[in-house]
Motif scaffolding. Structure first.
Motif, PDB file in Angstrom:
ATOM      1  N   ALA A 125       0.295  -1.484  -0.077  1.00 39.26           N
ATOM      2  CA  ALA A 125      -0.225   0.128  -0.023  1.00 39.26           C
ATOM      3  C   ALA A 125       0.580   1.221  -0.325  1.00 39.26           C
ATOM      4  O   ALA A 125       0.619   2.482  -0.900  1.00 39.26           O
ATOM      5  CB  ALA A 125      -0.663   0.157   1.434  1.00 39.26           C
ATOM      6  N   ILE A 126       2.016   1.289   0.591  1.00 40.61           N
ATOM      7  CA  ILE A 126       3.036   2.487   1.258  1.00 40.61           C
ATOM      8  C   ILE A 126       3.468   2.371  -0.474  1.00 40.61           C
ATOM      9  O   ILE A 126       3.650   3.312  -0.993  1.00 40.61           O
ATOM     10  CB  ILE A 126       3.958   1.915   1.870  1.00 40.61           C
ATOM     11  N   ILE A 127       4.137   1.759  -1.150  1.00 37.34           N
ATOM     12  CA  ILE A 127       4.142   1.673  -2.733  1.00 37.34           C
ATOM     13  C   ILE A 127       3.581   2.291  -3.703  1.00 37.34           C
ATOM     14  O   ILE A 127       4.054   2.807  -4.059  1.00 37.34           O
ATOM     15  CB  ILE A 127       4.896  -0.141  -3.149  1.00 37.34           C
ATOM     16  N   ALA A 128       2.144   1.525  -3.605  1.00 34.65           N
ATOM     17  CA  ALA A 128       1.285   1.820  -4.675  1.00 34.65           C
ATOM     18  C   ALA A 128       0.840   3.284  -4.686  1.00 34.65           C
ATOM     19  O   ALA A 128       1.054   4.142  -5.464  1.00 34.65           O
ATOM     20  CB  ALA A 128      -0.112   0.851  -4.216  1.00 34.65           C
ATOM     21  N   VAL A 129       0.828   3.589  -3.391  1.00 33.30           N
ATOM     22  CA  VAL A 129       0.371   4.669  -3.251  1.00 33.30           C
ATOM     23  C   VAL A 129       1.220   5.798  -3.825  1.00 33.30           C
ATOM     24  O   VAL A 129       1.086   7.264  -4.382  1.00 33.30           O
ATOM     25  CB  VAL A 129       0.185   5.651  -1.922  1.00 33.30           C
ATOM     26  N   LYS A 130       2.034   5.250  -3.947  1.00 31.21           N
ATOM     27  CA  LYS A 130       3.649   6.776  -4.338  1.00 31.21           C
ATOM     28  C   LYS A 130       3.630   6.298  -5.890  1.00 31.21           C
ATOM     29  O   LYS A 130       3.565   7.368  -6.595  1.00 31.21           O
ATOM     30  CB  LYS A 130       5.088   6.658  -3.630  1.00 31.21           C
ATOM     31  N   GLU A 131       3.344   5.193  -6.570  1.00 24.64           N
ATOM     32  CA  GLU A 131       3.089   4.901  -7.258  1.00 24.64           C
ATOM     33  C   GLU A 131       2.193   5.491  -8.717  1.00 24.64           C
ATOM     34  O   GLU A 131       2.241   5.844  -9.660  1.00 24.64           O
ATOM     35  CB  GLU A 131       3.481   2.972  -8.533  1.00 24.64           C
ATOM     36  N   LYS A 132       0.850   5.682  -7.605  1.00 26.22           N
ATOM     37  CA  LYS A 132      -0.671   5.511  -8.552  1.00 26.22           C
ATOM     38  C   LYS A 132      -1.205   7.112  -7.471  1.00 26.22           C
ATOM     39  O   LYS A 132      -1.293   7.199  -9.278  1.00 26.22           O
ATOM     40  CB  LYS A 132      -1.603   4.708  -8.079  1.00 26.22           C
ATOM     41  N   ILE A 133      -0.358   7.617  -6.737  1.00 25.64           N
ATOM     42  CA  ILE A 133      -1.086   9.079  -6.794  1.00 25.64           C
ATOM     43  C   ILE A 133      -0.756  10.306  -8.234  1.00 25.64           C
ATOM     44  O   ILE A 133       0.890   9.996  -8.100  1.00 25.64           O
ATOM     45  CB  ILE A 133      -1.023   9.365  -5.556  1.00 25.64           C
ATOM     46  N   LYS A 134      -1.014  10.600  -8.351  1.00 19.47           N
ATOM     47  CA  LYS A 134      -0.924  11.599  -9.032  1.00 19.47           C
ATOM     48  C   LYS A 134      -1.671  13.190  -9.205  1.00 19.47           C
ATOM     49  O   LYS A 134      -1.792  13.118  -7.711  1.00 19.47           O
ATOM     50  CB  LYS A 134      -1.930  11.175 -11.042  1.00 19.47           C
ATOM     51  N   ILE A 135      -0.648  14.253 -10.008  1.00 22.72           N
ATOM     52  CA  ILE A 135      -1.184  15.264  -9.551  1.00 22.72           C
ATOM     53  C   ILE A 135      -2.650  15.265 -11.250  1.00 22.72           C
ATOM     54  O   ILE A 135      -2.120  15.955 -11.898  1.00 22.72           O
ATOM     55  CB  ILE A 135      -0.538  16.861  -8.968  1.00 22.72           C
ATOM     56  N   TYR A 172     -13.773   9.422  -0.171  1.00 23.14           N
ATOM     57  CA  TYR A 172     -13.359  10.928   0.057  1.00 23.14           C
ATOM     58  C   TYR A 172     -12.385  10.621  -1.045  1.00 23.14           C
ATOM     59  O   TYR A 172     -12.195  11.647  -2.083  1.00 23.14           O
ATOM     60  CB  TYR A 172     -13.328  11.255   0.633  1.00 23.14           C
ATOM     61  N   TYR A 173     -11.284  10.024  -0.663  1.00 21.74           N
ATOM     62  CA  TYR A 173      -9.879   9.537  -0.889  1.00 21.74           C
ATOM     63  C   TYR A 173     -10.076   8.901  -2.151  1.00 21.74           C
ATOM     64  O   TYR A 173     -10.663   8.223  -1.945  1.00 21.74           O
ATOM     65  CB  TYR A 173      -9.060   9.075   0.410  1.00 21.74           C
ATOM     66  N   PRO A 174      -8.680   8.874  -2.813  1.00 23.36           N
ATOM     67  CA  PRO A 174      -8.752   7.778  -4.009  1.00 23.36           C
ATOM     68  C   PRO A 174      -8.593   6.638  -3.906  1.00 23.36           C
ATOM     69  O   PRO A 174      -7.856   6.474  -2.537  1.00 23.36           O
ATOM     70  CB  PRO A 174      -7.415   8.455  -4.704  1.00 23.36           C
ATOM     71  N   GLN A 218      -6.655   3.038   0.521  1.00 28.26           N
ATOM     72  CA  GLN A 218      -6.334   1.628   0.884  1.00 28.26           C
ATOM     73  C   GLN A 218      -4.391   1.651   1.783  1.00 28.26           C
ATOM     74  O   GLN A 218      -4.691   1.168   3.023  1.00 28.26           O
ATOM     75  CB  GLN A 218      -5.790   0.746   0.263  1.00 28.26           C
ATOM     76  N   LEU A 219      -4.077   3.013   1.950  1.00 25.99           N
ATOM     77  CA  LEU A 219      -3.126   2.926   2.610  1.00 25.99           C
ATOM     78  C   LEU A 219      -3.164   2.918   4.229  1.00 25.99           C
ATOM     79  O   LEU A 219      -2.950   3.303   5.316  1.00 25.99           O
ATOM     80  CB  LEU A 219      -2.680   4.118   2.788  1.00 25.99           C
ATOM     81  N   ILE A 220      -4.236   4.206   4.367  1.00 26.68           N
ATOM     82  CA  ILE A 220      -5.069   5.392   5.403  1.00 26.68           C
ATOM     83  C   ILE A 220      -5.337   3.354   6.120  1.00 26.68           C
ATOM     84  O   ILE A 220      -5.543   3.344   7.580  1.00 26.68           O
ATOM     85  CB  ILE A 220      -5.747   5.700   5.121  1.00 26.68           C
ATOM     86  N   ASP A 221      -6.212   2.840   5.490  1.00 24.25           N
ATOM     87  CA  ASP A 221      -6.363   1.346   6.321  1.00 24.25           C
ATOM     88  C   ASP A 221      -5.743   0.423   7.301  1.00 24.25           C
ATOM     89  O   ASP A 221      -5.827   0.222   7.906  1.00 24.25           O
ATOM     90  CB  ASP A 221      -8.067   0.321   4.963  1.00 24.25           C
ATOM     91  N   GLU A 222      -4.264   0.595   5.895  1.00 23.27           N
ATOM     92  CA  GLU A 222      -3.408  -0.132   6.764  1.00 23.27           C
ATOM     93  C   GLU A 222      -2.895   0.703   7.798  1.00 23.27           C
ATOM     94  O   GLU A 222      -2.702  -0.183   8.643  1.00 23.27           O
ATOM     95  CB  GLU A 222      -1.784  -0.867   5.211  1.00 23.27           C
ATOM     96  N   LEU A 223      -2.415   2.036   7.933  1.00 29.40           N
ATOM     97  CA  LEU A 223      -2.350   2.108   8.738  1.00 29.40           C
ATOM     98  C   LEU A 223      -2.538   2.493  10.194  1.00 29.40           C
ATOM     99  O   LEU A 223      -2.618   2.122  10.891  1.00 29.40           O
ATOM    100  CB  LEU A 223      -1.650   3.779   8.255  1.00 29.40           C
ATOM    101  N   LYS A 224      -4.354   1.895   9.677  1.00 32.67           N
ATOM    102  CA  LYS A 224      -5.059   2.433  10.823  1.00 32.67           C
ATOM    103  C   LYS A 224      -4.612   0.945  11.684  1.00 32.67           C
ATOM    104  O   LYS A 224      -5.146   1.023  13.077  1.00 32.67           O
ATOM    105  CB  LYS A 224      -5.989   1.810  10.553  1.00 32.67           C
ATOM    106  N   LYS A 225      -3.950  -0.314  10.978  1.00 35.43           N
ATOM    107  CA  LYS A 225      -3.908  -1.699  11.744  1.00 35.43           C
ATOM    108  C   LYS A 225      -3.175  -1.275  12.449  1.00 35.43           C
ATOM    109  O   LYS A 225      -3.494  -2.544  13.955  1.00 35.43           O
ATOM    110  CB  LYS A 225      -4.310  -2.455  10.743  1.00 35.43           C
ATOM    111  N   LEU A 226      -2.005  -0.270  13.078  1.00 32.71           N
ATOM    112  CA  LEU A 226      -1.023  -0.143  13.470  1.00 32.71           C
ATOM    113  C   LEU A 226      -1.469   0.377  15.365  1.00 32.71           C
ATOM    114  O   LEU A 226      -2.420   0.030  15.719  1.00 32.71           O
ATOM    115  CB  LEU A 226      -0.133   0.531  13.256  1.00 32.71           C
TER     116      LEU A 226
END
Lengths: 200, 200
Positions: free
Chosen positions: A47-57, B3-5, B10-18
């Motif tokens: 998820a960390i990698i995906a967010v960097k690769e897929k998020i655009k401006i 609301y979020y891409p 997905q990343l927020i959901d994963e981080l929330k598990k911590l």
């Protein structure tokens, strides 16, 4: 002296770089991750990698998005006559969460901050002026943060946008709902008085 | 309503598990990661995966380690006559940080907890007994946490290990250094009195 196995120390060092996470917090997270099943940890890492690769401006509103133009800019259901100006993409997401605003957004990607050497030309202000000129915008709602830099930016935007005959408004500053007068600072209290509305 | 891409959600959901990270904290971390350079984010992601892939359990002391046997168990510089018994590997690392203890360790991988249905056979107690029997151990220092489960475990270990004629000791419970009497609970204060040492 090295107390932790090398890979564990590396993970703790990486986690410590995150905001609000110190040595103890990083150690706690690292031990938690070690104990989790491999697939759960993999999904976090992915998820960390995906967010960097897929998020655009978005090239129109400058928001973080999965597509360009973004979901909001390309929607025909949004009210194109109102643009809400925010400092960062997360401000936009928070306003979207509220679910009350149906207009468009413009992300400045920062705020005018003389103390940090950030001027209007460092922000997406020129493109905002262009958007206002070439679209049916009737109102620009400035939703920068109610602190010194946010207010400076709001005043500047008001100055440059008023030229185009567009209505420029500012979100209300006042006592937070559920807050108490005695715990609010004087400036907020003053703004709450200034922005009072007639009860009907 | 989304609301979020998707990748961001997905990343927020994963981080929330911590542990200790809620919705707001996860959002803050996610936006921080988006803004960081790609290589920094990659190194965090890699560190997470590496720790899962490279960390082993030492077959002698049960600690998390990069090698088996671990660095401490395979060291000839450590005092093999003293074994410090801890609940988890992180307790061992914290004791190592202190830098005062030069003996060996034994990680129980938990603690006796009747309320959670964890009995002696669920822990690495049998292997501790075997180690004590077949090595030159003279003292077992029990460093389980000073709470109910930790004390129960300490008492149980004392009972099963004393048979072998080995000295079993318990780390001191008392007022933390820098603490104040008035803020310490009564049981701790009682333990501090019981464990008083003569000033010479």
């Amino acid at each position: 002296m090295q107390y932790y196995p090398e890979v564990l120390r590396q993970l703790i060092d990486e986690l410590k770089k995150l905001p609000g996470i110190g040595q103890k917090g990083a150690e706690r997270l690292a031990f938690f991750l070690i104990k989790r099943p491999h697939e759960n940890v993999k999904s976090l890492s992915d998820a960390i990698i995906a967010v960097k690769e897929k998020i655009k401006i978005c090239s129109s509103c400058n928001a973080l998005a999965e597509s360009d133009p973004c979901r909001i800019c390309s929607s025909s259901k949004r009210d194109a006559e109102r643009i809400c100006v925010v400092e960062e993409s997360n401000d936009m997401f928070f306003i979207e969460k509220m679910g009350e605003f149906n207009g468009m957004y413009h992300v400045l990607q920062g705020v005018i901050s003389p103390i940090n050497g950030i001027g209007p030309s460092d922000l997406k202000i020129e493109s905002l002026i262009e958007r206002v000129k070439h679209s049916p915008v009737k109102e620009v709602i400035i939703a920068t943060n109610p602190n010194m830099d946010g207010e400076t930016t709001a005043l500047y935007l008001h100055k440059v946008l008023s030229k185009d005959g567009v209505k420029v408004s500012r979100i209300a500053r006042g006592i937070p709902v559920g807050g108490e007068l005695e715990y609010v600072d004087e400036v907020t209290l003053m703004k709450a008085f200034e922005g009072r509305t007639e009860m009907k």
